[in-house]
Design an enzyme around this catalytic site. Structure first.
Site: not given
Length: 506
Positions: A122, A183, A214, A250
């Site tokens: 990410n 990001d 993640d 996640e």
């Protein structure tokens, strides 16, 4: 359903070969163990856990019945937690070398242990060469960096998820504010090729069995549809590199949203509805009265929302308070034990955070949740930066290994019960009976069958009946002295359960 059927087929095809295909299938049926390398085992005396330290503890992990390891990030990073990566194809020097890690992977596979690593895509660190090049070109106003499109830069930021670039009107997006983690722009074709190269490197060159993904809900700022589409791309990249690689995501969301993520091709997503203080396991064990119905209701909701999906239940991880505190079990080892048993009786692959098997505690600031593994008083890593409270409510690993009634030895028995009866993890579940104190379940898969009887009462003996004959107890998971007993009459088996007992029958 396609995921579960593939797993059941794998169970029927197990052979004692050390091939990559078998390791990939084994990854899907493991008792997983999450390790924070920094805090686990130091091998070189600098106080920081490392890869070679983890290698020294593989026999312990295997003996405990964990046949899968998830490593929190191991890539170079300026932080202690290493979720802000500066090089996606290397090992942080604090942890060792790539040769050390290759040796770890080989030794894990020799011991029948699958290994996956954290993959944070990410965001990167602000110190990643991609980001440094892009920011330099913005500050110089020549905008010639090939990495400008790798990140989400804008002159017109909206909301509070943007950080201003020094000496420039431009900003960059950062979902995790204050973490120096800009990001990535996952729509960038060149970046996607970088990611393809990264996963291919780890899966084929290094030989890991997959990845923990993640923060998947932040890829496109809670846009579930776009997040799922990108997850499908990631899975396709991994399958092209190594068929059968295992991905677990996640998605820290409620059950309804989790079911939407489960529609992706990713193998599984952590079962947050089972975890933490609001999860159905903790809720079923706290309060003045036992509440087995809460456990049943919680599991039924999950199974109905995600039929046929591979579940990955857990109680806590590196981002949450540890389960001993959640369970109010500092003085109640029997409750801590039963919670571990109840967790592992949920169908699927269970994830256990390092130290849970000895009752480590920690809450509040993140570093407090990541204390050094308590091997013994003379063999522990240094505290991570930012720790504000150190507490160990239960004895060390060495002390608990020597105590047959310890939490550690109970967790070991639970893990080995699942290894001995794999249909516990991969069978289709049927609730045969339940009340406020007891639960009886049946698991079936590909001609295999077992029954699971549980007593949620901490103090009272209970009896249950199963409409089947010729049953024997294959695993008797007791929290204290005593043993379950069977009687049979007219084709009905009656099981007497001591307090907080879990019995597996076949």
């Amino acid at each position: 359903m396609k995921k579960l059927l593939a797993l059941l087929l794998a169970l029927c095809m197990l052979i004692p070969a050390a091939c990559a295909e078998e390791r990939a299938e084994k990854a899907r049926r493991a008792n997983w163990y999450e390790v924070f390398v920094y805090a686990y085992q130091d091998s070189d005396g600098d106080g920081i856990g490392d890869i070679n330290g983890l290698r020294q503890r593989l026999d312990y992990i295997a003996d405990m019945g964990y046949n899968g390891i998830w490593l929190m990030p191991i890539m170079p990073s300026p932080s202690y937690h290493k979720y802000d990566v500066t090089d996606y194809k290397a090992v942080d020097p604090q942890y060792g070398t790539m040769d050390d890690f290759r040796a770890l992977v080989g030794e894990c596979h020799e011991k029948g242990i699958a290994i996956i690593i954290d993959l944070p895509v990410n965001h990167t660190s602000t110190r990643h060469p991609w980001f440094l090049s892009a920011v330099e070109s913005i500050q110089k106003r020549n905008f010639d960096s090939p990495y400008l499109d790798y990140y989400c830069f804008t002159e017109t930021p909206t909301g509070n998820k943007y950080v201003k670039i020094s000496g420039s009107p431009w900003h960059y997006e950062e979902q995790f504010a204050g973490g120096n983690m800009p990001d990535l722009n996952l729509d960038c074709p060149a970046l996607k090729e970088e990611i393809r190269d990264i996963v291919t490197f780890w899966l084929t060159d290094v030989g890991v069995d997959g990845f923990r993904l993640d923060a998947v809900t932040s890829f496109y700022a809670a846009d579930v549809e776009r997040n799922v589409a990108f997850l499908d791309e990631l899975k396709a990249m991994c399958e092209a590199a190594r068929p059968g690689s295992f991905l677990v995501g996640e998605a820290w969301v409620g059950l309804t949203a989790l079911a939407e993520y489960a529609k992706s091709e990713v193998d599984s997503f952590f079962l947050f509805p089972s975890s933490q203080a609001e999860g159905f396991i903790v809720k079923s064990l706290l309060g003045r009265n036992p509440n087995a119905k809460t456990y049943v209701t919680g599991m039924e909701k999950v199974l109905n929302a995600m039929p046929g999906e591979l579940l990955t239940p857990f109680l806590c991880n590196h981002d949450t308070g540890r389960s001993i505190g959640l369970l109010q079990a500092r003085q109640l080892p029997e409750r801590a034990k039963f919670a571990e048993g109840a967790l592992n009786m949920i169908p699927g692959c269970t994830f256990t955070y390092y130290g849970e098997e000895i009752g480590m505690v920690g809450s509040g600031d993140d570093p407090n949740k990541r204390l050094p593994m308590y091997w013994n008083d003379g063999d522990m890593c240094d505290l991570a930066p930012g720790v504000t409270k150190v507490e160990y409510a239960y004895p060390s690993v060495d002390a608990q290994l020597a105590d047959p009634s310890s939490l550690l030895n109970y967790c070991r028995a639970v893990n080995h019960a699942k290894l001995a009866t794999p249909v516990i993890a991969y069978g289709e579940n049927t609730f045969l009976s339940y009340d406020a104190n007891t639960v009886v379940m049946k698991r079936e898969a590909e001609g295999e069958c077992c029954y699971i009887a549980m007593n949620f009462s901490r103090k009272a003996e209970m009896t249950v009946t199963i409409d089947a004959a010729g049953l024997t107890i294959t695993s008797d998971l007791e929290v204290a002295d005593g043993a379950a007993a069977l009687t049979e009459a007219e084709g009905v088996t009656t099981v007497t359960l001591p307090p907080y007992a879990i019995v597996v029958l076949e």
